[in-house]
Design a protein around this motif. Structure first.
Motif, PDB file in Angstrom:
ATOM      1  N   SER A  10       0.913  -1.156   0.115  1.00 39.87           N
ATOM      2  CA  SER A  10       0.025  -0.040   0.155  1.00 39.87           C
ATOM      3  C   SER A  10       0.848   1.288  -0.206  1.00 39.87           C
ATOM      4  N   VAL A  11       0.535   2.250  -0.765  1.00 40.17           N
ATOM      5  CA  VAL A  11       1.270   3.400  -0.923  1.00 40.17           C
ATOM      6  C   VAL A  11       0.420   4.543  -1.084  1.00 40.17           C
ATOM      7  N   GLU A  12       0.803   5.656  -0.739  1.00 39.37           N
ATOM      8  CA  GLU A  12      -0.256   6.790  -0.852  1.00 39.37           C
ATOM      9  C   GLU A  12       0.084   7.467  -2.178  1.00 39.37           C
ATOM     10  N   VAL A  13      -0.827   8.203  -2.734  1.00 43.27           N
ATOM     11  CA  VAL A  13      -0.776   8.958  -4.069  1.00 43.27           C
ATOM     12  C   VAL A  13       0.429   9.543  -4.230  1.00 43.27           C
ATOM     13  N   GLY A  15       3.444   8.135  -4.483  1.00 47.17           N
ATOM     14  CA  GLY A  15       4.334   7.506  -4.055  1.00 47.17           C
ATOM     15  C   GLY A  15       4.905   6.481  -4.920  1.00 47.17           C
ATOM     16  N   VAL A 121      -3.011   1.838  -4.201  1.00 43.15           N
ATOM     17  CA  VAL A 121      -2.772   3.287  -4.167  1.00 43.15           C
ATOM     18  C   VAL A 121      -3.789   4.112  -3.661  1.00 43.15           C
ATOM     19  N   SER A 122      -3.650   4.884  -2.472  1.00 42.41           N
ATOM     20  CA  SER A 122      -4.822   5.568  -1.993  1.00 42.41           C
ATOM     21  C   SER A 122      -4.389   7.043  -1.215  1.00 42.41           C
TER      22      SER A 122
END
Length: 122
Positions: A10-13, A15, A121-122
């Motif tokens: 999981s990664v941030e927008v 990233g 991605v969120s």
């Protein structure tokens, strides 16, 4: 050849993530290799491909953000993903075939597939 992906998560927008695909049972230097992705109820989408001459092909949606590469010494394929967007969220698969000459995003030509690694991605 057997393929095992890793590196999802999981990664941030905005990233970055690097996916790895380690091959065993044969050397992949002579293979055409690809990364594909799929979300539930959607068709599998070709993301990037690299052939034995290191020519590459990218989907328009990832061009300029993703980079496909290989390390023959490690018998591995990589996908560097930068500036990730929510629409990049999917299960990512690596694929290989020794008979394919040129890089291609057509999934039907690849004989060997990994089990997938999830990218969110969120």
């Amino acid at each position: 050849v057997q393929l095992v992906e890793s590196g999802g998560g999981s990664v941030e927008v905005g990233g970055s993530l690097t996916l790895s695909c380690v091959a065993s049972g044969d050397t992949i230097g002579r293979y055409c290799l690809g990364w594909f992705r799929q979300i539930p109820d959607r068709e599998r989408e070709g993301v990037a491909s690299i052939d034995s001459l290191s020519s590459t092909r990218y989907a328009a949606s990832v061009k300029g953000r993703f980079t496909i590469s290989t390390d023959n010494a490690k018998n591995s394929l990589y996908l560097q993903m930068n500036n990730l967007k929510p629409e990049d969220s999917a299960m990512y698969y690596c694929a290989a075939d020794p008979r394919v000459v040129s890089a291609t995003l057509e999934d039907w030509v690849y004989s060997f597939w990994g089990q997938g690694t999830q990218v969110t991605v969120s």
